[in-house]
Write a protein that holds these residues in place. Structure first.
Motif, PDB file in Angstrom:
ATOM      1  N   ARG A 213      51.725 -25.067 -31.469  1.00  0.00           N
ATOM      2  CA  ARG A 213      51.590 -24.430 -32.788  1.00  0.00           C
ATOM      3  C   ARG A 213      50.596 -25.169 -33.688  1.00  0.00           C
ATOM      4  O   ARG A 213      50.486 -24.887 -34.872  1.00  0.00           O
ATOM      5  CB  ARG A 213      52.955 -24.367 -33.476  1.00  0.00           C
ATOM      6  N   LEU A 214      49.909 -26.151 -33.126  1.00  0.00           N
ATOM      7  CA  LEU A 214      48.970 -26.940 -33.943  1.00  0.00           C
ATOM      8  C   LEU A 214      47.556 -26.381 -33.881  1.00  0.00           C
ATOM      9  O   LEU A 214      47.089 -25.956 -32.824  1.00  0.00           O
ATOM     10  CB  LEU A 214      48.930 -28.390 -33.428  1.00  0.00           C
TER      11      LEU A 214
ATOM     12  N   TYR B 134      43.935 -34.089 -26.793  1.00  0.00           N
ATOM     13  CA  TYR B 134      45.307 -33.670 -27.114  1.00  0.00           C
ATOM     14  C   TYR B 134      45.468 -32.162 -27.264  1.00  0.00           C
ATOM     15  O   TYR B 134      46.552 -31.629 -27.096  1.00  0.00           O
ATOM     16  CB  TYR B 134      45.764 -34.333 -28.429  1.00  0.00           C
ATOM     17  N   ILE B 135      44.378 -31.496 -27.648  1.00  0.00           N
ATOM     18  CA  ILE B 135      44.483 -30.100 -28.062  1.00  0.00           C
ATOM     19  C   ILE B 135      43.353 -29.312 -27.421  1.00  0.00           C
ATOM     20  O   ILE B 135      42.240 -29.833 -27.292  1.00  0.00           O
ATOM     21  CB  ILE B 135      44.300 -30.023 -29.612  1.00  0.00           C
ATOM     22  N   SER B 136      43.638 -28.084 -27.024  1.00  0.00           N
ATOM     23  CA  SER B 136      42.586 -27.262 -26.427  1.00  0.00           C
ATOM     24  C   SER B 136      41.450 -27.025 -27.422  1.00  0.00           C
ATOM     25  O   SER B 136      41.697 -26.814 -28.613  1.00  0.00           O
ATOM     26  CB  SER B 136      43.206 -25.928 -25.994  1.00  0.00           C
ATOM     27  N   GLU B 137      40.241 -27.035 -26.907  1.00  0.00           N
ATOM     28  CA  GLU B 137      39.067 -26.898 -27.768  1.00  0.00           C
ATOM     29  C   GLU B 137      39.090 -25.578 -28.560  1.00  0.00           C
ATOM     30  O   GLU B 137      38.535 -25.472 -29.650  1.00  0.00           O
ATOM     31  CB  GLU B 137      37.799 -26.971 -26.905  1.00  0.00           C
TER      32      GLU B 137
ATOM     33  N   LEU C  26      51.152 -17.550 -33.156  1.00  0.00           N
ATOM     34  CA  LEU C  26      49.825 -16.948 -33.289  1.00  0.00           C
ATOM     35  C   LEU C  26      48.975 -17.053 -32.026  1.00  0.00           C
ATOM     36  O   LEU C  26      48.060 -16.266 -31.814  1.00  0.00           O
ATOM     37  CB  LEU C  26      49.077 -17.606 -34.457  1.00  0.00           C
ATOM     38  N   GLY C  27      49.269 -18.030 -31.197  1.00  0.00           N
ATOM     39  CA  GLY C  27      48.499 -18.195 -29.961  1.00  0.00           C
ATOM     40  C   GLY C  27      47.054 -18.566 -30.230  1.00  0.00           C
ATOM     41  O   GLY C  27      46.716 -19.072 -31.296  1.00  0.00           O
ATOM     42  N   ASP C  28      46.174 -18.276 -29.254  1.00  0.00           N
ATOM     43  CA  ASP C  28      44.755 -18.594 -29.435  1.00  0.00           C
ATOM     44  C   ASP C  28      44.143 -17.667 -30.478  1.00  0.00           C
ATOM     45  O   ASP C  28      44.453 -16.484 -30.518  1.00  0.00           O
ATOM     46  CB  ASP C  28      44.002 -18.424 -28.111  1.00  0.00           C
TER      47      ASP C  28
ATOM     48  N   GLU D 105      39.690 -15.239 -36.980  1.00  0.00           N
ATOM     49  CA  GLU D 105      41.139 -14.975 -36.986  1.00  0.00           C
ATOM     50  C   GLU D 105      41.897 -16.153 -37.594  1.00  0.00           C
ATOM     51  O   GLU D 105      42.852 -15.989 -38.356  1.00  0.00           O
ATOM     52  CB  GLU D 105      41.647 -14.722 -35.552  1.00  0.00           C
ATOM     53  N   TYR D 106      41.405 -17.338 -37.252  1.00  0.00           N
ATOM     54  CA  TYR D 106      42.059 -18.529 -37.792  1.00  0.00           C
ATOM     55  C   TYR D 106      41.926 -18.580 -39.322  1.00  0.00           C
ATOM     56  O   TYR D 106      42.889 -18.819 -40.042  1.00  0.00           O
ATOM     57  CB  TYR D 106      41.481 -19.812 -37.169  1.00  0.00           C
TER      58      TYR D 106
END
Ligand code: SER
Length: 579
Positions: A121-122, A146-149, A185-187, A192-193
């Motif tokens: 969720r980050l 740590y987090i997907s690009e 929210l997913g990708d 959208e972000y």
């Protein structure tokens, strides 16, 4: 997880990683006359971010009390509070992006030591780059561990650059957001972000600022000597996430006071409830740090909060003279974390201010209905102008602000009317003239004590580029001779070109030697004290102070008292200049 536990986990987490935990500075900045209140965790640390060595080392962490009243009318709507705690960790030229990001991520997601938030969720934002600094690919590379690009977004200076004002340390930042929707929210694409953020579907929970630049008069002028890290995370917001709520008023920070409001009220109005809760809570903390209701500056903000609370309490049908009962709930909630809120005076002051306002409230409301002008409501009925403005807005009528301001100027020559102005000013103006005035300020206090008696204490201060202003405890007008004597003593100290020396020492020792300290302030165990002394080490002045100062009093120039007047009961005010 309750706020006490979140705060503790945060401080323990960073203590374990070599950080000294420092107590919250008081809400009223010590030796930073350009702001009314601390508005961020880093504010008390500015001198250290600019290069002064901190007595407790290069890694610090704190939960800092903050007050922001810039968007007071937003209070009650969503996440806005006038008082909040900011959790933060700092590197003063020690670690940089690698560790800062790693620890932010670890604290947010670790179940054992941190918050155990769901990593899926980050979302992360980083600085996109411009003429002042490059696109922050370094932060991106670290985040990618740590987090997907796909969850990392580039944004402009407006979003991802932090500075406390027009002057001082600043830099690009990386911000962490958490998805608060039920479905997830997913990708998301960049657009959208941005939309999800606008709609409040993601909430900012932490900001890591990479402070390696310096600003002057609103422009980035270059790099600082050291690469610093300044992070900030709003405790109440974190609590909101941890407690599965969608607004801060439903967290345990507010549960006591909100349930008391519910007990006392006879009408329902969610927004009014939240406004009363917020304003009383903030007032308790301001009073705890020695602010008293008045018609200027800090005192005016407090007055405005309390009077606004009275009005909204009335909307809720809360019986009159009840605000202090609500205040007690705040004291109970925070008594362990912040000893200063226990002060008995706090309830007395709230009672007094409510009573004072009520003496004129009813009449004033009638006058307002009749269309009486804002200035009369302000001077005769004690209606803060902002309150009148708000009431006017509710009724759809306009207030002639020009008329109000010109009458006000005429009335009291109040050049810095309370809430306006100072908020915009940002942090201490560390230019050469203000530094000289700052040292003159120390000499003035010492001279006043010499002439009027050692019981004279500083009650307030304000330094602009033009002049210094000091409020001090004394109960009558100074005679011309006394003023002359004070002026002469200061000028003699300047002529003698005394040394100004900063020494770090344990707080107890500083207290023992009688160094001047600010009323209501809390200090760390090791403090910095500025001494003004002659060649043989005879001390003319000693004050707890973060600086900066000139190194020799000879740099100050000629000192002149411009005005000596009453400030409030038992407090006098001096304005003085140098050339
Ligand atoms: N100073 C930054 C902020 O207030 C990070 O602490 O967000």
């Amino acid at each position: 997880m309750q706020i006490d536990e979140i705060r503790k986990r945060f401080l323990d987490f960073f203590e374990k990683r070599g950080h000294a935990v420092i107590p919250s500075a008081p809400l009223v900045p010590i030796n930073d006359p350009s702001v009314l209140f601390n508005t961020a965790g880093m504010q008390p640390l500015v001198p250290f971010l600019l290069g002064e060595p901190h007595p407790l080392g290069k890694r610090l962490a704190s939960s800092q009390k903050c007050v922001r009243t810039g968007d007071i009318e937003e209070v009650g709507n969503n996440k806005n509070l006038t008082f909040f705690e900011m959790l933060g960790n700092w590197s003063l030229g020690d670690y940089f992006k690698e560790e800062a990001i790693m620890w932010s991520y670890e604290f947010l997601t670790s179940k054992e030591e941190g918050l155990g938030l769901d990593p899926s969720r980050l979302y992360i934002t980083v600085f996109e780059g411009d003429e002042d600094a490059p696109r922050d690919m370094e932060a991106v590379e670290i985040w990618k561990k740590y987090i997907s690009e796909d969850r990392i977004y580039f944004l402009p200076k407006k979003n991802n650059w932090w500075s406390p004002g027009d002057n001082g340390p600043c830099g690009p930042d990386t911000e962490m957001f958490y998805d608060v929707t039920e479905e997830g929210l997913g990708d998301m694409t960049h657009d959208e972000y941005v939309k999800a953020d606008d709609e409040g579907k993601v909430v900012e929970i932490w900001n890591d600022v990479f402070m390696e630049y310096e600003k002057k008069d609103g422009k980035v002028i270059g790099k600082l000597k050291a690469k610093n890290v300044d992070t900030g995370s709003g405790l109440e917001r974190v609590a909101m996430l941890m407690q599965g709520k969608n607004n801060v008023y439903e967290t345990d920070a507010f549960s006591g006071i909100i349930s008391k409001i519910n007990e006392l009220k006879s009408k329902s109005d969610k927004k009014a409830e939240r406004i009363v809760a917020d304003h009383i809570r903030t007032s308790v903390f301001l009073l705890g740090d020695g602010v008293l209701p008045s018609n200027t500056e800090r005192g005016y903000i407090l007055r405005r909060l309390l009077r606004r609370a009275v009005r909204f309490a009335d909307n809720l049908g809360i019986p009159s003279s009840s605000l202090y009962i609500l205040a007690k709930e705040v004291q109970t909630k925070y008594q362990n974390a912040y000893k200063e809120v226990q002060n008995e005076n706090i309830l007395e002051e709230i009672k007094k201010e409510e009573a004072k306002f009520r003496e004129t409230l009813e009449k004033g409301m009638k006058e307002f209905e009749k269309g009486t002008d804002a200035f009369t409501l302000f001077t005769t009925y004690g209606f803060p102008i902002e309150l009148t403005q708000e009431m006017a807005k509710e009724k759809g009528v306009d207030i002639d602000m020009k008329d109000f301001e010109s009458k006000l100027k005429e009335h009291q020559d109040l050049s810095r009317s309370a809430s306006a102005g100072m908020f915009k000013g940002g942090l201490a103006n560390h230019n050469e003239k203000t530094i000289r005035l700052h040292t003159a300020h120390h000499l003035l206090l010492a001279a006043l004590q010499q002439v009027l008696g050692s019981e004279v204490k500083q009650k307030g201060s304000n330094i602009t580029e033009e002049r210094l202003r000091m409020d001090f405890s004394f109960d009558r007008k100074l005679t011309d001779e006394e003023k002359q004597q004070v002026e002469d003593i200061v000028n003699e100290a300047i002529e003698k070109d005394y040394s100004v020396v900063r020494r770090e020492m344990p707080k107890e020792e500083a207290e023992k030697i009688g160094a001047e300290m600010e009323f209501g302030a809390k200090y760390p165990d090791t403090v910095s004290v500025y001494f003004i002394e002659d060649k043989d080490g005879n001390v003319v002045s000693k004050e707890f102070c973060g600086g900066p100062h000139v190194t020799h009093t000879g740099e100050i120039g000629k000192f002149k008292i411009k005005k000596e007047e009453a400030s409030s009961s038992g407090v006098r005010r001096i304005k003085a200049v140098i050339d």
